[in-house]
Design a protein around this motif. Structure first.
Motif: not given
Lengths: 401, 401
Positions: A243-248, A310, A313-314, A317, A321-322, A354-355
């Motif tokens: 439930x971490x947010x990946x899109x506003x 997709x 990719x998400x 991402x 972040x982790x 790469x991210x």
């Protein structure tokens, strides 16, 4: 100080004996820096309490100096029985271990429904534990502790479940309820945390003090080992990755919020878009529909491919972040279902690499560890072993005080 | 074991004396569980080494039982001098502390340029340290250790800077370079980490073992205290918050990647959109342009408001992700510039609270702590105090061994 030292010494020595398998007293002293006299005193307590036992070394290598066989110490398997339970969406998986960690029996059974009241769930667990013990002719009352992994938000110290997809009620004292109903101490934790415990105890995380375990089932879970110990957060609400947010203001999640990682990668998220893929049967059951979608993607259907890509990719991402936040030595992607292969692909891991912030030093190692529900249950049993050991040590502390 | 105990005892006692300010030996024994005899032996070493000193208690409270004045132990300020340096975009801020943590002098000076070669930066630091020591009539050679906070990715143990916005080169052994040029041990860390050290040592994090510090300047920084200790990650690349991704293929960031948090909330990110706000002078310098934009937002300009609001929403989303992962007791938003008030607003913190996993238990406390560059420098000095203490203790360990 003397009392504290003795309590510390007991924990250190029992841990080292467990880790070593078989070990002579003299080596324990060398390993831990605890004096030979203290090692002798504490291991005598262990022997008299039945927690460890002496075994002769192979006769092929006698101690020629003294002319008598050398003796190793090992954990005494018969000292305690422990059980690990994994509660999945549709079933219960259980393992029964002895105190040495030897697997004595297993049990798997379907749950009558995916979401139950706490009492119903506890009753199903009680029956399953009873059958499990029966496999080796024992009773539930012979078991010293039961570890239980459940999806959701769990305060492990109190056995308190803030919320779980398996329970129809919030704020459940599930540990207390189960302990009362089964008459055996029950220890609850988030299921992904117990996978991290399993990886740390007997999996790929054995030699690492800082690593992350990401699990994928119908939801996305996270377990964090920091400084050699599981990190649970201060309210028991930590390691919440799905439930971490990946899109506003992004896609709607089952949790009611928008933009959660799960709202892009979970099976229900894939199915929201699957209706646009030609040849999909909208009336099949969800598992079948996900399978059809992934088949279409593998067969090269562009729309299906776009949905699956997709999600990957998400997911990449989120993993990046982790890594940016933790900089762990190792990330273990754990799961059992081939269904999620698209999230474990080289392309996804490459996108993650790469991210992250780029430095001239290798990024963390990422390994995929596929295992079944019984391994999740073994994680729960490892947690029970920890807890039962601690209870035994506390009894020794009290006797000595 | 005896040696390990003694080394552990030295560290414990010096830490407790520092924490207490003034404390009698008998209380040290009670606090730590270390026997009175061992406390007496170890504190005698400290006294003979000059690390601590004895002070009489206030005569108003004599020890009536024995009829002689009681004696407290305290850290001896004169034992060591330490310096803390904060490297900002445009200036250096320095503080000089004695071993007790008393601030003896400060120094602030502009940097000749925002991005320098390692040698140029080291030369400017050397000159500033020299002026700082001169304020109290001392030489750089009288200083026992210098802590230095710099933005970027730093491997603190090695004093190695993978990358910093203040340096024209990557992969710089900045700690070794500075130690060589100044003739004083220099300890480098990421600046936000040192703010976390400062909050833990003498700020709002004093009574917390698990908290996060988020800093905002031209970039967004993160410091994590987990289990009472700063967590740096395994390659020194941890706590990288500004480059966590908040949107897949999102806005271009200065780091070259897309969708980083900083690419939405940093001043340069705001200015990308500010050209669309009426009445903005595109030729003013960037700081002035940010000020104009924020003024326009406060005055109710809808476009300016939209730019600033989105930055706040994205920042809230990033904070919520940290809470979901860590579940900390406390988040400290630290910064010095009124410029970032829009990110510290109640609306942003409220959005963050709504974006975390909801349980029937209060969310972590969030406090805003505004402080100037000298407080960042104090964090660097606190790090130097730690390091100098450890060096002194290692000398004692060696003497005793």
């Amino acid at each position: 100080m003397a009392v504290m030292q003795r309590e510390y010494g007991r924990r250190t020595l029992l841990r080292e004996i467990r880790k070593a398998g078989r070990i002579p007293r003299i080596e324990l002293s060398g390993l831990t820096g605890i004096s030979r006299a203290t090692v002798t005193t504490i291991t005598a307590e262990f022997l008299s309490d039945g927690l460890v036992e002496e075994v002769s070394r192979d006769e092929g290598e006698p101690d020629s100096r003294r002319g008598r066989p050398r003796v190793d110490l090992k954990i005494r398997g018969a000292a305690h029985l422990v059980v690990g339970v994994k509660i999945s969406h549709h079933k219960l998986s259980l393992v029964l271990l002895d105190f040495e960690g030897e697997q004595l029996a297993t049990e798997e059974c379907d749950l009558s429904r995916p979401v139950s009241s706490p009492e119903e769930l506890a009753a199903e667990i009680r029956q399953a534990v009873s059958r499990l013990a029966g496999h080796i002719g024992r009773e539930p009352g012979d078991i010293s502790g039961i570890g239980i992994g459940i999806a959701g938000i769990v305060e492990a110290n109190d056995g308190f479940v803030h919320w779980s997809p398996s329970l129809s009620a919030r704020n459940v004292e599930l540990g207390g309820l189960l302990t009362g109903m089964l008459g055996v101490p029950c220890f609850i934790d988030n299921d992904a945390n117990l996978v991290a415990v399993a990886e740390h105890t007997f999996g790929l995380g054995r030699d690492h003090s800082d690593f992350l375990v990401v699990t994928i089932e119908s939801g996305v879970g996270l377990g964090m080992v920091i400084g050699g110990a599981l990190y649970r957060g201060t309210r028991g609400c930590g390691a919440e990755f799905g439930h971490t947010k990946v899109q506003l203001n992004g896609a709607l999640c089952r949790c009611g919020q928008r933009g959660c990682l799960e709202a892009y990668v979970a099976d229900y998220a894939l199915l929201r878009e699957a209706t646009l893929v030609s040849g999909q049967d909208a009336h099949a059951d969800p598992a079948k529909r996900v399978e059809n979608l992934l088949d279409a993607a593998r067969a090269g259907d562009a729309t299906a491919r776009s949905i699956v890509d997709r999600a990957g990719q998400i997911f990449a991402m989120g993993l990046a972040n982790l890594v940016n936040i933790f900089d762990p030595e190792l990330i273990i992607l754990a799961g059992e279902q081939m269904q999620f292969d698209h999230l474990y692909s080289d392309a996804v891991i490459d996108t993650m690499r790469k991210s992250i912030v780029q430095v001239d030093k290798a990024p963390p190692e990422v390994v995929v560890h596929k295992w079944g529900d019984l391994m999740w249950a073994r994680g729960a049993a490892a947690y029970a072993l920890d807890k039962v050991s601690e209870m035994a040590l506390e009894r020794l502390d009290e006797h000595a005080a």
